[in-house]
Design a protein around this motif. Structure first.
Motif, PDB file in Angstrom:
ATOM      1  N   ASN A 175      28.597  52.603  34.271  1.00 29.58           N
ATOM      2  CA  ASN A 175      27.261  51.513  34.512  1.00 29.58           C
ATOM      3  C   ASN A 175      28.874  51.207  35.427  1.00 29.58           C
ATOM      4  N   VAL A 176      29.191  50.271  36.580  1.00 25.56           N
ATOM      5  CA  VAL A 176      30.090  50.033  37.731  1.00 25.56           C
ATOM      6  C   VAL A 176      30.466  49.202  36.647  1.00 25.56           C
ATOM      7  N   LEU A 177      31.635  48.013  36.720  1.00 30.71           N
ATOM      8  CA  LEU A 177      31.788  46.707  36.616  1.00 30.71           C
ATOM      9  C   LEU A 177      32.978  46.983  37.825  1.00 30.71           C
ATOM     10  N   THR A 178      32.507  45.685  38.907  1.00 31.22           N
ATOM     11  CA  THR A 178      33.387  44.839  39.692  1.00 31.22           C
ATOM     12  C   THR A 178      34.052  44.045  39.272  1.00 31.22           C
ATOM     13  N   MET A 179      35.623  44.086  39.647  1.00 27.12           N
ATOM     14  CA  MET A 179      35.978  42.622  39.551  1.00 27.12           C
ATOM     15  C   MET A 179      36.946  43.262  39.976  1.00 27.12           C
ATOM     16  N   LEU A 180      36.228  42.762  41.737  1.00 29.00           N
ATOM     17  CA  LEU A 180      37.831  42.958  42.640  1.00 29.00           C
ATOM     18  C   LEU A 180      37.941  41.690  43.290  1.00 29.00           C
ATOM     19  N   ASP A 181      38.452  40.741  42.652  1.00 28.05           N
ATOM     20  CA  ASP A 181      39.439  39.275  43.221  1.00 28.05           C
ATOM     21  C   ASP A 181      40.281  39.877  44.172  1.00 28.05           C
ATOM     22  N   ARG A 182      40.491  39.212  44.770  1.00 30.14           N
ATOM     23  CA  ARG A 182      41.505  39.165  45.934  1.00 30.14           C
ATOM     24  C   ARG A 182      41.929  37.630  45.602  1.00 30.14           C
ATOM     25  N   VAL A 183      42.396  37.167  44.782  1.00 34.29           N
ATOM     26  CA  VAL A 183      43.187  35.737  44.529  1.00 34.29           C
ATOM     27  C   VAL A 183      44.042  36.401  43.129  1.00 34.29           C
ATOM     28  N   ILE A 184      45.512  35.183  43.142  1.00 33.75           N
ATOM     29  CA  ILE A 184      45.697  36.051  41.574  1.00 33.75           C
ATOM     30  C   ILE A 184      45.525  34.286  40.360  1.00 33.75           C
ATOM     31  N   LYS A 185      44.284  33.734  40.921  1.00 32.30           N
ATOM     32  CA  LYS A 185      43.659  33.175  40.079  1.00 32.30           C
ATOM     33  C   LYS A 185      42.484  33.052  40.260  1.00 32.30           C
ATOM     34  N   ASN A 186      41.964  32.940  38.354  1.00 30.67           N
ATOM     35  CA  ASN A 186      40.114  32.908  38.394  1.00 30.67           C
ATOM     36  C   ASN A 186      40.386  33.026  36.897  1.00 30.67           C
ATOM     37  N   ASN A 187      40.131  31.716  36.691  1.00 35.16           N
ATOM     38  CA  ASN A 187      39.980  31.926  35.105  1.00 35.16           C
ATOM     39  C   ASN A 187      38.671  30.957  34.811  1.00 35.16           C
ATOM     40  N   ALA A 188      37.292  31.770  35.479  1.00 30.90           N
ATOM     41  CA  ALA A 188      36.291  31.736  35.276  1.00 30.90           C
ATOM     42  C   ALA A 188      35.591  33.163  34.272  1.00 30.90           C
TER      43      ALA A 188
ATOM     44  N   GLY B 412      34.340  33.737  45.644  1.00 29.50           N
ATOM     45  CA  GLY B 412      35.542  32.604  45.433  1.00 29.50           C
ATOM     46  C   GLY B 412      34.966  32.905  43.857  1.00 29.50           C
ATOM     47  N   SER B 413      35.798  31.884  43.392  1.00 29.99           N
ATOM     48  CA  SER B 413      35.833  31.895  41.424  1.00 29.99           C
ATOM     49  C   SER B 413      35.946  30.647  42.078  1.00 29.99           C
ATOM     50  N   ILE B 414      34.787  30.359  40.495  1.00 31.72           N
ATOM     51  CA  ILE B 414      35.013  27.999  39.994  1.00 31.72           C
ATOM     52  C   ILE B 414      35.415  27.964  39.573  1.00 31.72           C
ATOM     53  N   SER B 415      36.575  28.383  39.095  1.00 32.13           N
ATOM     54  CA  SER B 415      37.586  27.717  38.528  1.00 32.13           C
ATOM     55  C   SER B 415      38.979  28.556  39.053  1.00 32.13           C
TER      56      SER B 415
END
Lengths: 469, 469
Positions: A175-188, B412-415
């Motif tokens: 299974n593939v887990l995709t978490m390719l954020d492009r920002v430093i901030k993601n508290n979701a 984007g991130s919602i938080s």
């Protein structure tokens, strides 16, 4: 389970050019730089993209066949070395720099891109990827993330963990887990990428990375300082942190290492007199700043405060390289001391001097004929030690036990940046408590219940389902 | 399970002054700043140290009683608000700064120390703890870590995660996990502290922290820039990153926010003409550097490049505060727009302008009577939006759905920094895939199999064992 059935299925899924066995396999490098024990893998897989990695893992998972995950094979802990009965899975063909956002300063790359290639690519766009280590030409970014690589610019830019914005990971079952954020901030919710960074390929296979870039710094200043004692080196570090805005490296060398490195390279001393401790200071800056002027003011005050007795400031790029070569000439020293133990430990910097003294006394009294050379990234509390030669493996093992138990007593880490792999596995209890190791095991069982990914790395994982050969 | 038996056991273990019920409980604040729904807890526990936290959790665990973990109660996501039948566990009395290593620049603190107290304590020693946010006077360091707090200096120093060297955590069953590293580098196995940072108290209770300090920067420069359009703001950001070595904040305000903030505070405009976008730039430096000179050179070039049309550089500390007050005067705007929705989202900065336009169109067409004010930490891709007033809760909910689905469409991130808590729980799917949420749930089950810690926060966790009341 029939291993030939497994190879057949993999060949069918990936194509024969991506599944190397027999003679084609023997032509390939499948061992890392550690010199640790390695077996010939059943096959070497060379998937071309994430989907092929997923298919390969799914098949191995179904067969219960253990997999050795391989990046650039520059690791020093034996983690990528195949064990008996394993399939080796190389990320080398996932070598595309997919996208660089030159406005925001971010990049999406495949795991097999080498560190040096991304560095060069970014420079052309006015950016820099600031992770840097000696193996830059061969090591791959996926491996850098899997091992949370460090190097000599950690002081300024942090470890690899700090530069990873997002990951794509193939789980052991495909299974593939995709978490390719492009920002430093993601508290979701939980930031899952941190599970995979530094877990040495035991929880999932990193296939793509989203990385943070930094603006390219054109100017670089390098100075070598002769320092009266370790306390002065600590004063110098604090002074450097406070007054050199572009401080990018603060490397310490005890005189035994310094002298041995000069001898090994056939060089003369860059300072007129000898000193107990040497510090290499580097600072970088962009177009606007006057880096030389800042470094000169820094050195002047350092001499005034008696942190530094004498110093030389490189005037040209060649002189900078010359000074760095004393610090980076580790491979020559390793070759001279072979078979030797190379340590990579960390400790609170205020305890480092005491720990070095204790280590030196302990090793010298047990092994008076051997060399024990100390150096490291002082700014990070990271100490390296080359100790050898130990012709008798039992002595080498004993020296390791001496060093790691001492590091444990000083509440240090037995692996600052190289990881655990197989070579430090049995010493982990010196740095991590039983509750921590137990939780690591539980995480391993949760994410890789069949235990097929890099089994036996980091800690012993019982693996009962090795395919019959 | 008899709740009185539970309270009796807790009182016996912690002493009556640490277990507040009835009238003594009603005198205490037990809700956070979110305004989200909250129930009266069964009791408020005020343990004095790690051992008491461990005992309290062990007892609650045995009784299967859910626990709401509370720091400074400044959260904006409702995560600390007690739900029906919960025990509230406050870290407020764990308020000791245990040790500051003024040579290495590290601190060991208990979880209940407020951010501002550590900031002040460090300054006296020539260091700084660089996390900073409006709630500094009340928020606690344990909560800052549990929620991975951000704020306005993330651009330079990173989120709270980057400043945490180590943690001590009490697990839901009362076992203590001690990982109080004092060095940045420790690759001895998985780095477990990252599991707890940003998990909003759902996996363990942080009781002590080892933190990294930075050298105190004496000089601070603040400029407000009038910017012709968003592209110019992006050009300005890149210019700032490349040429301001001490760049510490880069805050963007769209003119709607800017004008509303001036009006709310009864202030006149600091620039002669109006602009579509405003940027507040801050840069810090130590003793050696000439910060003003660098900022002036930066602004000169920015005007030359047409990134900036007009700018004002604060000449005094009072002027700096004046400029910052436009950006920080959020609470007044929130009060004026009540009941309103306050968003904290992030997106790749190259897509931010397009997303703002889309959001503005969508909201304006659905809710033409309301104010929709955009601002944020541009350097971090972090956008804030105040939208309201929405007297009808159904409208507010609908506005949230409009915004979060748009953010999801822009990947984007919602938080970005406030966390999920309870108020964004139902929107998480816009930012995280099903596989990610599934893995988060598995981690929750692994670390807290009885589901007693902050149940229902971050995602719905079925909790079947609420004590009968």
């Amino acid at each position: 389970m029939n291993p030939q059935g497994l190879i057949d299925r993999l060949t069918e899924a990936l194509g024969p050019s991506s599944v190397l066995t027999g003679e084609r396999l023997q032509l390939r490098q499948t061992q890392d730089w550690s010199g640790a024990q390695a077996a010939q893998p059943q096959a070497l897989l060379l998937p071309r993209d994430t989907a092929e990695v997923a298919v390969a893992l799914r098949i191995c998972h179904e067969h219960g066949c253990p997999v050795a995950v391989q990046g650039g094979l520059t690791g020093l802990a034996g983690g990528a070395n195949p064990m008996e009965g394993e399939i080796a899975l190389s990320l080398a063909r996932l070598d595309r720099i997919e996208d660089v956002d030159a406005v925001a300063g971010t990049a999406i790359v495949q795991a097999g891109v080498t560190l040096e290639r991304l560095q060069q690519h970014c420079v052309e766009l006015g950016w820099a990827f600031p992770l840097d280590l000696g193996a830059r030409g061969s090591c791959q970014l996926g491996g850098n993330a899997a091992t949370n690589a460090g190097g000599s610019r950690v002081l300024r830019y942090g470890m690899m963990r700090n530069l990873v914005l997002g990951l794509e990971v193939v789980m052991p079952d495909g299974n593939v887990l995709t978490m390719l954020d492009r920002v430093i901030k993601n508290n979701a919710g939980f930031d899952l990428k941190h599970l995979f960074i530094g877990s040495e390929g035991t929880l999932g296979v990193i296939t793509r990375l989203s990385l943070a870039l930094v603006p390219r710094q054109n100017q670089q200043c390098t100075a070598l300082c002769g320092v009266p004692d370790f306390d002065a080196a600590l004063g110098l570090l604090r002074h450097a942190k406070a007054s050199l805005q572009g401080l990018s490296a603060f490397e310490v060398m005890w005189n035994s290492y310094f002298d041995a490195s000069l001898r090994a390279h056939g060089k003369s001393a860059p300072l007129a007199d000898p000193y107990p401790v040497y510090v290499l200071v580097e600072s970088v800056s962009g177009d606007g700043a006057n880096a030389d002027q800042a470094m000169e003011a820094f050195l002047e005050k350092a001499i005034e405060e008696a942190f530094v007795a004498d110093a030389v400031l490189a005037q040209t790029g060649a002189q900078q390289e010359e000074l760095w070569s004393i610090r980076e000439g580790v491979s020559e020293l390793l070759a001279l001391a072979k078979p030797c133990a190379a340590f990579d430990v960390s400790v609170a910097i205020t305890r480092m001097d005491e720990m070095v003294q204790r280590l030196e006394e302990t090793l010298r009294s047990a092994y008076p004929q051997q060399q024990h050379l100390f150096f490291g990234h002082l700014g990070d509390g990271n100490l390296h030690l080359i100790s050898g030669p130990y012709p008798d493996p039992a002595d080498l093992e004993h020296a390791e036990e001496l060093v790691y138990s001492c590091v444990g007593a000083f509440e240090g880490s037995i692996s600052a940046e190289h990881g655990i792999g197989v070579v430090k596995r049995d010493f982990m209890h010196h740095s991590r408590g039983a509750a921590e190791i137990e939780l690591m095991r539980k995480l391993k069982s949760l994410l890789d219940p069949k235990g097929i990914l890099n089994p036996g790395r980091v800690f012993n994982t019982p693996h009962e389902q090795l395919p019959a050969l």
